[in-house]
Design a protein around this motif. Structure first.
Motif, PDB file in Angstrom:
ATOM      1  N   SER A  65     -11.156  -4.527  -6.416  1.00  0.00           N
ATOM      2  CA  SER A  65     -11.622  -3.171  -6.724  1.00  0.00           C
ATOM      3  C   SER A  65     -12.775  -2.741  -5.822  1.00  0.00           C
ATOM      4  O   SER A  65     -13.031  -1.545  -5.675  1.00  0.00           O
ATOM      5  N   VAL A  66     -13.445  -3.706  -5.202  1.00  0.00           N
ATOM      6  CA  VAL A  66     -14.651  -3.401  -4.430  1.00  0.00           C
ATOM      7  C   VAL A  66     -14.488  -3.690  -2.938  1.00  0.00           C
ATOM      8  O   VAL A  66     -14.806  -2.851  -2.092  1.00  0.00           O
ATOM      9  N   VAL A  67     -13.993  -4.870  -2.610  1.00  0.00           N
ATOM     10  CA  VAL A  67     -14.060  -5.353  -1.228  1.00  0.00           C
ATOM     11  C   VAL A  67     -13.210  -4.552  -0.239  1.00  0.00           C
ATOM     12  O   VAL A  67     -13.694  -4.242   0.858  1.00  0.00           O
ATOM     13  N   PRO A  68     -11.938  -4.213  -0.540  1.00  0.00           N
ATOM     14  CA  PRO A  68     -11.163  -3.459   0.470  1.00  0.00           C
ATOM     15  C   PRO A  68     -11.846  -2.178   0.935  1.00  0.00           C
ATOM     16  O   PRO A  68     -11.875  -1.892   2.143  1.00  0.00           O
ATOM     17  N   LYS A  69     -12.405  -1.403   0.013  1.00  0.00           N
ATOM     18  CA  LYS A  69     -13.101  -0.173   0.403  1.00  0.00           C
ATOM     19  C   LYS A  69     -14.379  -0.487   1.163  1.00  0.00           C
ATOM     20  O   LYS A  69     -14.735   0.224   2.119  1.00  0.00           O
ATOM     21  N   MET A  70     -15.064  -1.557   0.777  1.00  0.00           N
ATOM     22  CA  MET A  70     -16.273  -1.950   1.489  1.00  0.00           C
ATOM     23  C   MET A  70     -15.938  -2.363   2.924  1.00  0.00           C
ATOM     24  O   MET A  70     -16.659  -2.033   3.872  1.00  0.00           O
ATOM     25  N   LEU A  71     -14.828  -3.089   3.112  1.00  0.00           N
ATOM     26  CA  LEU A  71     -14.396  -3.480   4.447  1.00  0.00           C
ATOM     27  C   LEU A  71     -14.043  -2.254   5.291  1.00  0.00           C
ATOM     28  O   LEU A  71     -14.369  -2.185   6.481  1.00  0.00           O
ATOM     29  N   GLU A  72     -13.384  -1.280   4.662  1.00  0.00           N
ATOM     30  CA  GLU A  72     -13.041  -0.047   5.374  1.00  0.00           C
ATOM     31  C   GLU A  72     -14.299   0.690   5.831  1.00  0.00           C
ATOM     32  O   GLU A  72     -14.383   1.158   6.979  1.00  0.00           O
ATOM     33  N   ASN A  73     -15.288   0.783   4.954  1.00  0.00           N
ATOM     34  CA  ASN A  73     -16.521   1.495   5.300  1.00  0.00           C
ATOM     35  C   ASN A  73     -17.342   0.771   6.363  1.00  0.00           C
ATOM     36  O   ASN A  73     -18.076   1.404   7.127  1.00  0.00           O
ATOM     37  N   LEU A  74     -17.242  -0.568   6.394  1.00  0.00           N
ATOM     38  CA  LEU A  74     -17.972  -1.323   7.406  1.00  0.00           C
ATOM     39  C   LEU A  74     -17.505  -0.975   8.819  1.00  0.00           C
ATOM     40  O   LEU A  74     -18.260  -1.103   9.783  1.00  0.00           O
ATOM     41  N   MET A  75     -16.265  -0.534   8.944  1.00  0.00           N
ATOM     42  CA  MET A  75     -15.708  -0.205  10.258  1.00  0.00           C
ATOM     43  C   MET A  75     -15.756   1.289  10.548  1.00  0.00           C
ATOM     44  O   MET A  75     -15.210   1.744  11.549  1.00  0.00           O
ATOM     45  N   GLN A  76     -16.386   2.067   9.686  1.00  0.00           N
ATOM     46  CA  GLN A  76     -16.469   3.505   9.892  1.00  0.00           C
ATOM     47  C   GLN A  76     -17.923   3.941   9.980  1.00  0.00           C
ATOM     48  O   GLN A  76     -18.797   3.360   9.331  1.00  0.00           O
ATOM     49  N   GLU A  77     -18.158   4.977  10.777  1.00  0.00           N
ATOM     50  CA  GLU A  77     -19.517   5.508  10.892  1.00  0.00           C
ATOM     51  C   GLU A  77     -19.926   6.248   9.627  1.00  0.00           C
ATOM     52  O   GLU A  77     -21.048   6.097   9.137  1.00  0.00           O
ATOM     53  N   LYS A  78     -19.012   7.056   9.088  1.00  0.00           N
ATOM     54  CA  LYS A  78     -19.273   7.768   7.840  1.00  0.00           C
ATOM     55  C   LYS A  78     -18.656   6.987   6.692  1.00  0.00           C
ATOM     56  O   LYS A  78     -17.443   6.854   6.597  1.00  0.00           O
ATOM     57  N   LYS A  79     -19.513   6.474   5.825  1.00  0.00           N
ATOM     58  CA  LYS A  79     -19.061   5.606   4.744  1.00  0.00           C
ATOM     59  C   LYS A  79     -18.907   6.443   3.471  1.00  0.00           C
ATOM     60  O   LYS A  79     -19.889   6.748   2.816  1.00  0.00           O
ATOM     61  N   THR A  80     -17.676   6.793   3.150  1.00  0.00           N
ATOM     62  CA  THR A  80     -17.415   7.664   2.004  1.00  0.00           C
ATOM     63  C   THR A  80     -16.366   7.053   1.096  1.00  0.00           C
ATOM     64  O   THR A  80     -15.636   6.138   1.480  1.00  0.00           O
ATOM     65  N   ILE A  81     -16.308   7.593  -0.109  1.00  0.00           N
ATOM     66  CA  ILE A  81     -15.250   7.274  -1.060  1.00  0.00           C
ATOM     67  C   ILE A  81     -14.924   8.551  -1.818  1.00  0.00           C
ATOM     68  O   ILE A  81     -15.823   9.321  -2.186  1.00  0.00           O
ATOM     69  N   SER A  82     -13.650   8.833  -2.000  1.00  0.00           N
ATOM     70  CA  SER A  82     -13.255  10.051  -2.688  1.00  0.00           C
ATOM     71  C   SER A  82     -13.643   9.978  -4.160  1.00  0.00           C
ATOM     72  O   SER A  82     -13.880   8.887  -4.701  1.00  0.00           O
ATOM     73  N   PHE A  83     -13.712  11.139  -4.802  1.00  0.00           N
ATOM     74  CA  PHE A  83     -14.068  11.178  -6.224  1.00  0.00           C
ATOM     75  C   PHE A  83     -13.049  10.385  -7.042  1.00  0.00           C
ATOM     76  O   PHE A  83     -13.422   9.591  -7.907  1.00  0.00           O
ATOM     77  N   GLY A  84     -11.766  10.585  -6.738  1.00  0.00           N
ATOM     78  CA  GLY A  84     -10.731   9.839  -7.452  1.00  0.00           C
ATOM     79  C   GLY A  84     -10.804   8.350  -7.193  1.00  0.00           C
ATOM     80  O   GLY A  84     -10.610   7.533  -8.100  1.00  0.00           O
ATOM     81  N   GLY A  85     -11.100   7.986  -5.929  1.00  0.00           N
ATOM     82  CA  GLY A  85     -11.241   6.571  -5.609  1.00  0.00           C
ATOM     83  C   GLY A  85     -12.423   5.941  -6.311  1.00  0.00           C
ATOM     84  O   GLY A  85     -12.359   4.782  -6.746  1.00  0.00           O
ATOM     85  N   CYS A  86     -13.504   6.719  -6.440  1.00  0.00           N
ATOM     86  CA  CYS A  86     -14.694   6.225  -7.130  1.00  0.00           C
ATOM     87  C   CYS A  86     -14.411   5.991  -8.611  1.00  0.00           C
ATOM     88  O   CYS A  86     -14.802   4.969  -9.177  1.00  0.00           O
ATOM     89  N   ILE A  87     -13.697   6.939  -9.234  1.00  0.00           N
ATOM     90  CA  ILE A  87     -13.355   6.799 -10.652  1.00  0.00           C
ATOM     91  C   ILE A  87     -12.426   5.609 -10.872  1.00  0.00           C
ATOM     92  O   ILE A  87     -12.585   4.826 -11.829  1.00  0.00           O
ATOM     93  N   THR A  88     -11.451   5.440  -9.964  1.00  0.00           N
ATOM     94  CA  THR A  88     -10.545   4.294 -10.067  1.00  0.00           C
ATOM     95  C   THR A  88     -11.301   2.980  -9.923  1.00  0.00           C
ATOM     96  O   THR A  88     -11.058   2.013 -10.657  1.00  0.00           O
ATOM     97  N   GLN A  89     -12.234   2.938  -8.958  1.00  0.00           N
ATOM     98  CA  GLN A  89     -13.043   1.741  -8.765  1.00  0.00           C
ATOM     99  C   GLN A  89     -13.891   1.442  -9.996  1.00  0.00           C
ATOM    100  O   GLN A  89     -14.006   0.280 -10.422  1.00  0.00           O
ATOM    101  N   LEU A  90     -14.478   2.490 -10.576  1.00  0.00           N
ATOM    102  CA  LEU A  90     -15.241   2.330 -11.805  1.00  0.00           C
ATOM    103  C   LEU A  90     -14.404   1.701 -12.908  1.00  0.00           C
ATOM    104  O   LEU A  90     -14.834   0.758 -13.583  1.00  0.00           O
ATOM    105  N   PHE A  91     -13.197   2.234 -13.083  1.00  0.00           N
ATOM    106  CA  PHE A  91     -12.329   1.768 -14.167  1.00  0.00           C
ATOM    107  C   PHE A  91     -11.931   0.304 -13.984  1.00  0.00           C
ATOM    108  O   PHE A  91     -12.072  -0.514 -14.905  1.00  0.00           O
TER     109      PHE A  91
END
Length: 312
Positions: A76-102
């Motif tokens: 729930s955490v690491v794949p998005k964190m890995l994606e952001n590590l390779m991007q200059e702008k580190k974002t997560i969509s509102f829906g993705g954030c809610i899914t991660q929370l759940f």
């Protein structure tokens, strides 16, 4: 009318602890290796327990559930964190954030409950060995596992619904490398009173309640072990619960560390590092502590690995 003046947030900007540009590739490689180890290690434990009949016992049934929870928690955490590590702008969509929370909160809540159930299993095995088969028969184990997953999921689902009713009109900057309830509530311009009450009740019933139950079970276990006459018997009895006791201590120590210290910028930075413990370190240690230290399980896992390597 007031609601229409609020800007709808479509994404959040993540500001975690790993923002140094010169270290991001190294961190990406490190976290990717750890994530692969978590998934493969816990998956190997699940497969070994499922297909090997001698491991069809209550203890290993709950260990398989714990391995599945660890995979979900980390995923729930690491794949998005890995994606952001390779991007200059580190974002997560509102829906993705809610899914991660759940997924994250349901995994953590379910793990708290499961650790308590595993404490009861060890309590029954040591304090009532003659009645253990009856106390932990298959139907009871399945009922306990279903209840644990249901309570953890329902608690997270209710909390998620309460977040969806909020308006977000403040800067959408999350001071963390994943979405959790305190950081999300801090961004809301709506009243979060109900959310905070729900979080407080969850802390009382899930965290404190399970901690007290686990402590009670281990008090009875220690008293029973001390009554055993032979030192060999004491050592054997303690070895059946030492792994679980170590994991419980590690898990609760991270939770207590987060909640007993005062809120400050320094403590927030420390919390990010402690979060690594229960999202990466604990999931990779659990297979080793619980199962791979067992000779029978270790031999089975080794055979499975060799079979995979030699399969054409």
């Amino acid at each position: 009318m007031e609601h229409s003046n609020h800007t709808r947030v479509t994404e959040f900007i993540m500001q975690g602890r790993f923002d140094h540009p010169h270290h991001q590739r190294q961190l990406f490689g490190l976290f990717l290796c750890i994530y692969i180890a978590v998934v493969m290690g816990n998956s190997l434990i699940i497969v070994s327990i499922v297909i090997h009949p001698p491991l069809h016992t209550p203890m290993y049934f709950f260990i398989a559930n714990l391995a599945l929870i660890d995979i979900l928690c980390t995923s729930s955490v690491v794949p998005k964190m890995l994606e952001n590590l390779m991007q200059e702008k580190k974002t997560i969509s509102f829906g993705g954030c809610i899914t991660q929370l759940f997924v994250l909160t349901s995994s953590l809540g379910t793990e708290l409950l499961l650790l308590t159930v595993m404490s009861y299993d060890r309590y029954a095995a040591i304090c009532y060995p003659l009645h253990y088969v009856k106390l932990m028969r298959k139907e009871i184990c399945i009922c306990l596992a279903v209840s644990v997953w249901a309570v953890g999921t329902i608690n997270s689902f209710v909390s998620m619904l309460l977040v969806l009713r909020l308006d977000f009109c403040r800067p959408n900057l999350i001071q963390h490398f994943f979405c959790d309830f305190p950081t999300i509530l801090a961004l809301s311009c709506s009243s979060t009173y109900i959310n905070e009450i729900m979080m407080f009740m969850a802390d009382i019933f899930l965290a404190m309640g399970n901690f007290l139950l686990t402590t009670m079970f281990y008090c009875f276990i220690i008293i029973t072990i001390l009554k055993i006459q032979s030192s060999k018997g004491k050592q054997r009895a303690f070895s059946t619960c030492s792994s679980h006791l170590f994991v419980v201590t590690l898990y609760y120590s991270t939770i207590i560390y987060i909640y007993i210290q005062p809120t400050s910028s320094n403590s927030l930075d420390k919390n990010k590092m402690v979060a690594i413990m229960y999202t990466l370190v604990t999931p990779i240690l659990n297979p080793v502590i619980y199962s791979l230290r067992n000779k029978e399980v270790k031999d089975i896992c080794l055979l499975r690995v060799l079979a995979l390597l030699w399969t054409p």
